[in-house]
Motif scaffolding. Structure first.
Motif, PDB file in Angstrom:
ATOM      1  N   GLN A  70       0.814  -1.221   0.000  1.00 55.15           N
ATOM      2  CA  GLN A  70       0.000   0.000   0.000  1.00 55.15           C
ATOM      3  C   GLN A  70       0.846   1.269   0.000  1.00 55.15           C
ATOM      4  O   GLN A  70       0.558   2.202  -0.771  1.00 55.15           O
ATOM      5  CB  GLN A  70      -0.964  -0.013   1.185  1.00 55.15           C
ATOM      6  N   PRO A  71       1.892   1.363   0.847  1.00 58.28           N
ATOM      7  CA  PRO A  71       2.708   2.578   0.814  1.00 58.28           C
ATOM      8  C   PRO A  71       3.313   2.872  -0.553  1.00 58.28           C
ATOM      9  O   PRO A  71       3.361   4.036  -0.975  1.00 58.28           O
ATOM     10  CB  PRO A  71       3.790   2.290   1.862  1.00 58.28           C
ATOM     11  N   THR A  72       3.763   1.829  -1.252  1.00 64.94           N
ATOM     12  CA  THR A  72       4.332   2.043  -2.586  1.00 64.94           C
ATOM     13  C   THR A  72       3.268   2.513  -3.561  1.00 64.94           C
ATOM     14  O   THR A  72       3.504   3.434  -4.363  1.00 64.94           O
ATOM     15  CB  THR A  72       4.997   0.762  -3.109  1.00 64.94           C
ATOM     16  N   ALA A  73       2.093   1.916  -3.492  1.00 71.14           N
ATOM     17  CA  ALA A  73       1.005   2.327  -4.384  1.00 71.14           C
ATOM     18  C   ALA A  73       0.628   3.795  -4.152  1.00 71.14           C
ATOM     19  O   ALA A  73       0.416   4.551  -5.113  1.00 71.14           O
ATOM     20  CB  ALA A  73      -0.215   1.431  -4.172  1.00 71.14           C
ATOM     21  N   TRP A  95      -0.554  10.181   4.983  1.00 68.66           N
ATOM     22  CA  TRP A  95      -1.117   8.838   4.779  1.00 68.66           C
ATOM     23  C   TRP A  95      -0.198   7.778   5.384  1.00 68.66           C
ATOM     24  O   TRP A  95      -0.649   6.891   6.120  1.00 68.66           O
ATOM     25  CB  TRP A  95      -1.318   8.552   3.291  1.00 68.66           C
ATOM     26  N   ASP A  96       1.100   7.842   5.074  1.00 64.99           N
ATOM     27  CA  ASP A  96       2.016   6.782   5.493  1.00 64.99           C
ATOM     28  C   ASP A  96       2.194   6.755   7.009  1.00 64.99           C
ATOM     29  O   ASP A  96       2.237   5.685   7.624  1.00 64.99           O
ATOM     30  CB  ASP A  96       3.369   6.952   4.810  1.00 64.99           C
ATOM     31  N   ARG A 125      11.480  -3.950  -4.769  1.00 60.01           N
ATOM     32  CA  ARG A 125      10.165  -3.401  -4.421  1.00 60.01           C
ATOM     33  C   ARG A 125      10.331  -2.155  -3.544  1.00 60.01           C
ATOM     34  O   ARG A 125       9.611  -1.164  -3.716  1.00 60.01           O
ATOM     35  CB  ARG A 125       9.336  -4.444  -3.680  1.00 60.01           C
ATOM     36  N   TYR A 126      11.270  -2.215  -2.616  1.00 56.65           N
ATOM     37  CA  TYR A 126      11.544  -1.054  -1.769  1.00 56.65           C
ATOM     38  C   TYR A 126      12.118   0.090  -2.602  1.00 56.65           C
ATOM     39  O   TYR A 126      11.800   1.268  -2.368  1.00 56.65           O
ATOM     40  CB  TYR A 126      12.519  -1.433  -0.658  1.00 56.65           C
ATOM     41  N   ALA A 131      12.094   5.515  -5.119  1.00 52.60           N
ATOM     42  CA  ALA A 131      12.067   6.268  -6.377  1.00 52.60           C
ATOM     43  C   ALA A 131      10.865   7.200  -6.433  1.00 52.60           C
ATOM     44  O   ALA A 131      10.970   8.345  -6.912  1.00 52.60           O
ATOM     45  CB  ALA A 131      12.046   5.306  -7.566  1.00 52.60           C
ATOM     46  N   ALA A 132       9.717   6.736  -5.948  1.00 54.10           N
ATOM     47  CA  ALA A 132       8.519   7.580  -5.949  1.00 54.10           C
ATOM     48  C   ALA A 132       8.697   8.781  -5.031  1.00 54.10           C
ATOM     49  O   ALA A 132       8.347   9.911  -5.398  1.00 54.10           O
ATOM     50  CB  ALA A 132       7.303   6.756  -5.522  1.00 54.10           C
ATOM     51  N   ARG A 133       9.268   8.564  -3.852  1.00 51.09           N
ATOM     52  CA  ARG A 133       9.509   9.681  -2.939  1.00 51.09           C
ATOM     53  C   ARG A 133      10.519  10.655  -3.526  1.00 51.09           C
ATOM     54  O   ARG A 133      10.363  11.880  -3.410  1.00 51.09           O
ATOM     55  CB  ARG A 133       9.983   9.147  -1.581  1.00 51.09           C
TER      56      ARG A 133
END
Length: 209
Positions: A70-73, A95-96, A125-126, A131-133
């Motif tokens: 969920q956090p990655t999504a 959210w996180d 996956r981590y 990368a998103a952050r």
């Protein structure tokens, strides 16, 4: 499943195993915890543990899933959003932090364990989450919302805040969680803002979105 056992019973047992395993992993380490100890803590027989999880590794993989899925999504959704970067970063952090506080499982070991060769295949996956952050922070620097800073350092600070949150927020719920999430997210975003006076408008925009 027996005639007297319901889907709810099965789910409850699985969650109890995960909850107690996560607690023991945090206290004694993954390798220092046996499935016999997990069974005893969950108040079930050891074969029942293996009914839900074929190995101890499978228990840890389930905790990694909880820690990342969920956090990655959410982080990737915010990274792709057209909203201002500061709004996206604040919204993601709220959210996180709320997710971590309200999670019934102690996720202390779920991230560091990926440095272990046994779970190294989970590390990509981590990296997606990182990368998103990073994308959100880079967007904020490019747009002039954030100061020109070391992106890696800013990302690490977020990790430190979230890891500290895991350690500090156990048992907190309700309005206290919302207050903590707002304060930590506000602190982080304010530190990056070129114009900190915009924080109120950022929080309002995040709430409206």
């Amino acid at each position: 499943m027996t005639a007297l056992q319901t889907d709810s019973d099965t789910s409850s047992t699985r969650d109890r195993i995960l909850r107690e395993a996560a607690r023991l992993f945090a206290e004694k380490g993954f390798y220092g915890t046996s499935t016999r100890e997990i069974a005893a803590a969950a108040e079930i027989r050891q074969p029942s543990v293996f009914h839900h999880f074929p190995t101890k590794d499978a228990i840890m993989l389930a905790l990694i899933d909880i820690n990342l899925d969920q956090p990655t999504a959410v982080a990737e959704r915010e990274a792709e959003s057209d909203d201002p970067a500061a709004v996206r970063l604040y919204r993601y952090l709220v959210w996180d932090i709320s997710f971590i506080c309200r999670c019934e499982f102690d996720l202390t070991t779920a991230e560091p364990i990926m440095a272990d060769p046994t779970f190294a295949d989970q590390y990509p996956r981590y990296e997606r989450l990182v990368a998103a952050r990073r994308t959100i922070i880079e967007d904020g620097i490019a747009s002039g919302e954030f100061i020109d800073t070391d992106v890696d350092l800013a990302q690490k600070i977020i990790v430190w805040i979230l890891r500290g949150d895991i350690a500090d927020c156990r048992g907190i719920d309700g309005p206290e969680v919302d207050d903590m999430a707002d304060k930590l997210a506000s602190f982080t975003v304010r530190a990056l803002l070129r114009d900190p006076s915009q924080l109120g408008a950022i929080r309002a925009a995040a709430a409206a979105g």
